[in-house]
Design an enzyme around this catalytic site. Structure first.
Site, PDB file in Angstrom:
ATOM      1  N   ASP A  93       0.862  -1.175   0.000  1.00  0.00           N
ATOM      2  CA  ASP A  93       0.000   0.000   0.000  1.00  0.00           C
ATOM      3  C   ASP A  93       0.904   1.232   0.000  1.00  0.00           C
ATOM      4  O   ASP A  93       1.822   1.328   0.826  1.00  0.00           O
ATOM      5  CB  ASP A  93      -0.848  -0.025   1.287  1.00  0.00           C
ATOM      6  CG  ASP A  93      -2.236   0.516   1.071  1.00  0.00           C
ATOM      7  OD1 ASP A  93      -2.363   1.534   0.377  1.00  0.00           O
ATOM      8  OD2 ASP A  93      -3.184  -0.073   1.613  1.00  0.00           O
ATOM      9  N   ASP A 119      -3.002   4.618  -2.428  1.00  0.00           N
ATOM     10  CA  ASP A 119      -4.081   5.049  -1.537  1.00  0.00           C
ATOM     11  C   ASP A 119      -4.518   6.480  -1.860  1.00  0.00           C
ATOM     12  O   ASP A 119      -3.680   7.390  -1.882  1.00  0.00           O
ATOM     13  CB  ASP A 119      -3.557   4.993  -0.088  1.00  0.00           C
ATOM     14  CG  ASP A 119      -4.599   5.434   0.912  1.00  0.00           C
ATOM     15  OD1 ASP A 119      -5.540   4.670   1.151  1.00  0.00           O
ATOM     16  OD2 ASP A 119      -4.475   6.556   1.451  1.00  0.00           O
ATOM     17  N   GLU A 148      -6.574   3.371  -5.873  1.00  0.00           N
ATOM     18  CA  GLU A 148      -7.819   3.354  -5.112  1.00  0.00           C
ATOM     19  C   GLU A 148      -8.643   4.534  -5.619  1.00  0.00           C
ATOM     20  O   GLU A 148      -8.204   5.680  -5.527  1.00  0.00           O
ATOM     21  CB  GLU A 148      -7.551   3.532  -3.618  1.00  0.00           C
ATOM     22  CG  GLU A 148      -8.842   3.487  -2.838  1.00  0.00           C
ATOM     23  CD  GLU A 148      -8.812   4.224  -1.505  1.00  0.00           C
ATOM     24  OE1 GLU A 148      -9.619   3.879  -0.644  1.00  0.00           O
ATOM     25  OE2 GLU A 148      -8.004   5.153  -1.321  1.00  0.00           O
ATOM     26  N   HIS A 190     -11.280  -3.287   3.868  1.00  0.00           N
ATOM     27  CA  HIS A 190     -11.185  -2.894   5.272  1.00  0.00           C
ATOM     28  C   HIS A 190     -11.932  -1.589   5.576  1.00  0.00           C
ATOM     29  O   HIS A 190     -11.947  -1.151   6.717  1.00  0.00           O
ATOM     30  CB  HIS A 190      -9.705  -2.722   5.633  1.00  0.00           C
ATOM     31  CG  HIS A 190      -9.083  -1.608   4.840  1.00  0.00           C
ATOM     32  ND1 HIS A 190      -8.897  -1.674   3.475  1.00  0.00           N
ATOM     33  CD2 HIS A 190      -8.656  -0.375   5.197  1.00  0.00           C
ATOM     34  CE1 HIS A 190      -8.387  -0.556   3.034  1.00  0.00           C
ATOM     35  NE2 HIS A 190      -8.221   0.264   4.061  1.00  0.00           N
ATOM     36  N   ASP A 191     -12.481  -0.936   4.551  1.00  0.00           N
ATOM     37  CA  ASP A 191     -13.197   0.333   4.753  1.00  0.00           C
ATOM     38  C   ASP A 191     -14.706   0.150   4.749  1.00  0.00           C
ATOM     39  O   ASP A 191     -15.444   1.142   4.760  1.00  0.00           O
ATOM     40  CB  ASP A 191     -12.830   1.329   3.645  1.00  0.00           C
ATOM     41  CG  ASP A 191     -11.416   1.860   3.800  1.00  0.00           C
ATOM     42  OD1 ASP A 191     -10.924   1.914   4.947  1.00  0.00           O
ATOM     43  OD2 ASP A 191     -10.793   2.208   2.782  1.00  0.00           O
TER      44      ASP A 191
HETATM   45  C1  NOJ Z   1      -8.270   4.846   2.025  1.00  0.00           C
HETATM   46  C2  NOJ Z   1      -7.922   3.734   2.949  1.00  0.00           C
HETATM   47  O1  NOJ Z   1      -8.394   2.529   2.419  1.00  0.00           O
HETATM   48  C3  NOJ Z   1      -8.528   4.079   4.285  1.00  0.00           C
HETATM   49  O2  NOJ Z   1      -8.471   3.011   5.187  1.00  0.00           O
HETATM   50  C4  NOJ Z   1      -7.821   5.299   4.821  1.00  0.00           C
HETATM   51  O3  NOJ Z   1      -8.434   5.695   6.024  1.00  0.00           O
HETATM   52  C5  NOJ Z   1      -7.881   6.456   3.825  1.00  0.00           C
HETATM   53  N1  NOJ Z   1      -7.596   6.048   2.474  1.00  0.00           N
HETATM   54  C6  NOJ Z   1      -6.879   7.517   4.186  1.00  0.00           C
HETATM   55  O4  NOJ Z   1      -5.577   7.068   3.936  1.00  0.00           O
END
Ligand code: NOJ
Length: 581
Positions: free
Chosen positions: A129, A231, A285, A351-352
């Site tokens: 990442d 990210d 992402e 994970h989000d």
């Molecule tokens: C996306 C990530 O997947 C998330 O977990 C994170 O909080 C935010 N970007 C900020 O980096």
């Protein structure tokens, strides 16, 4: 529910090896169109919650090393690790304080090297990442930057001097007040943070910042990693004149934040500097606001990234009825646009988001396994590269937290505080986060039925889901009908049938409110996928010749109700069937 012993599962597994339709290698796909990252199944590991090796309640790299054989047994091709760099953990590693060292809780660089070697020895690639829209406020760069207005690192971040008045409003996703400008009295100026106050945004317009990032990427590429997941990178470039945005822009902030300034120029530079010379993969992402944005990121001739993941569809909860129609439309729109150029990732969970089966399926005991397998079928049979989140292969569910004290995620806790401050209905709010909070997907991986699910010998950093005694990898390992073994079968099916990787996708019975049906095909090889998204029996008209249909896989322990050749197929609740036609 105890998993049913599935004789059919065994039959299907045997079928996988014997079916002549299997493993059709590809005279149809020219070598120039092939790529390992298109053919791969990528498994996402959330290291904090995967396996703790040293008894501090936090997952770590040696924990992952101890589970390498498990990873290999899944049949996956690559692992994407959430950030493992040094971090004060305001956002579980998405706030990096040193990009060249390993987070203390996760281990050492020697552990990392061993992990990489262990993965490669098993034929599994590693994707890291890369969190460079922002750093931690504890990174040396930021410490320097904030120390004085003429510090050489000042321009590594975005500052707005207070004597120029209040900066134009910018929305922060994570700030408790949603204000992305944070006042810092030390130099009487505001710094920009699209995420938390401890995640100041880096200034990509500064060539020195870009050089630093490419050097960091080379540091990891030199170690032999195979790719980066970028990210929040779609937000990295900014219009540094900071124009006023229209009132209410935050409701649609991606339109204003994504793909700004010279973002594509920076990606081409990154590609020239790192991706191309090292031959490694890049995935973004977020895919911008429009299909054109997405293409501009990933179309091969642009020489930027290899793929991106679009968020479309993943926020549609319990998709049945009009919501299923919306989901199908969202995926259909993406597929039609990316059929002939570009490539996207396919995912339904990470994970989000809350747990896949709880969010998009049905986690009641009668349907948990069926609906979990049905959703996994969708991820593994769409066109694009499947990204699959750890624990979903067991059908892990939402956490079942009963009080706010059990949550750990800062944005979730901040949202609760905001609700408290405005005198909102906290009971209702708790119900909302019990269903939606991303902490739901961050509970420890359920390895076995021993204390703390075999994740740790200590008190874990976040509570284990109490259903671990029934839902765990050990219980599923030797059960041919388990979610785990169904996942393995699906991975194998995808890998043996490149029609599932490269084949054209056609949505079938579009307006069916309960069933998602589609075909995949390359030349004369065609597969039909039928997915019942509802807890009731449903009918579907695939609209293709099914007389010679051969069942390759179903999530039920017994054969489907309908016979090949029928115009209309009946599906049982949450049934998933894959046929070769
Ligand atoms: C996306 C990530 O997947 C998330 O977990 C994170 O909080 C935010 N970007 C900020 O980096």
């Amino acid at each position: 529910m105890r998993p049913l012993l599935s004789v059919f599962g065994i039959l299907a597994a045997c079928c996988l090896q014997r079916d002549p339709a299997q493993g059709q290698a590809g005279p149809h796909i020219p070598d120039s169109a092939r790529a390992w990252w298109k053919e791969a199944v990528i498994y996402q590991i959330y290291p904090r919650s995967f396996k703790d090796s040293d008894g501090d309640g936090i997952g770590d790299l040696r924990g992952i090393i101890s589970r390498l054989d498990y990873l290999q047994s899944l049949g996956i091709d690559a692992v994407w690790l959430n950030p493992i760099y040094a971090s004060p953990n305001d956002d579980n590693g998405y706030d990096v304080s040193d990009y060249r060292s390993i987070m203390k809780e996760f281990g050492t660089m020697a552990d990392f090297d061993e992990l990489l070697k262990g993965l490669h020895a098993r034929g599994i690639r590693l994707i890291m990442d890369l969190v460079v829209n922002h750093s931690s406020d504890e990174h040396q760069w930021f410490k320097q930057s904030r120390s004085s207005r003429n510090n050489p690192y000042r321009d590594y971040y975005h500052w707005w001097n207070a004597e120029d008045g209040k900066p134009p409003y910018r929305y922060s996703l994570f700030d408790i007040n949603h204000d992305a400008w944070m006042y810092d009295s030390l130099t009487d100026a505001y710094y920009l943070h699209y995420f938390s106050r401890k995640q100041p945004d880096l200034n990509w317009e500064n060539p020195k910042v870009r050089r630093e990032v490419y050097d960091i990427m080379k540091f990891w590429a030199d170690k032999g990693i195979d790719g980066f997941r970028l990210d929040a990178f779609q937000f990295a470039a900014k219009d540094t004149t900071f124009p006023e945005f229209p009132k209410g822009f935050e409701k649609d902030f991606t339109r204003y934040y994504a793909m700004q300034g010279n973002l594509h120029g920076y990606l081409r530079e990154m590609n020239r500097e790192v991706f191309s010379p090292y031959g490694i993969m890049g995935v973004a992402e977020g895919a911008g606001d429009t299909l054109e944005d997405a293409h501009n990121l990933v179309d091969a001739h642009r020489k930027e990234l290899n793929m991106a993941y679009a968020f479309d569809g993943t926020n549609i909860f319990k998709p049945v009825g009009p919501r299923l129609l919306r989901l199908k439309e969202a995926f259909d729109r993406l597929d039609s646009s990316f059929g002939s150029s570009g490539w996207l990732a396919v995912y339904l969970a990470n994970h989000d988001m809350s747990r896949l089966v709880s969010r998009m399926g049905n986690d009641r005991p009668a349907y948990r396994e069926l609906s979990s397998k049905m959703l996994t079928t969708l991820v593994m049979t769409r066109r694009g590269t499947p990204f699959y989140y750890n624990g979903d292969e067991l059908g892990m569910t939402n956490a079942g937290f009963t009080s706010i004290g059990e949550f750990r995620d800062v944005p979730t806790l901040d949202a609760y505080r905001r609700e408290q401050k405005k005198g909102g209905d906290l009971r209702k709010f708790l119900q909302k986060i019990q269903f939606e909070s991303r902490d739901n997907a961050r509970t420890p991986f359920q390895w076995d039925g021993t204390a703390q699910a075999g994740f740790t010998t200590a008190i874990p950093w976040i509570r284990v889901n109490p259903n671990y005694t029934a839902i765990n990898a050990a219980a599923q390992q030797n059960d041919p009908g388990s979610c785990l073994n169904y996942f393995r079968q699906l991975v194998k099916l995808r890998k043996q049938n490149e029609v599932l990787v490269y084949g054209n996708y056609t949505l079938r019975d579009r307006s069916n409110p309960r069933v998602y049906a589609f075909t995949r095909e390359i030349k004369d090889h065609r597969m039909l996928v039928l997915l019942n998204f509802s807890a009731a029996a449903a009918r579907v008209r695939p609209g293709v010749q099914t007389g010679r249909a051969k069942l390759l896989l179903t999530n039920y322990p017994s054969a489907p109700v309908s016979r090949p050749g029928e115009k209309e197929f009946s599906l049982r609740p949450y049934e998933a069937c894959i046929y070769s036609l």
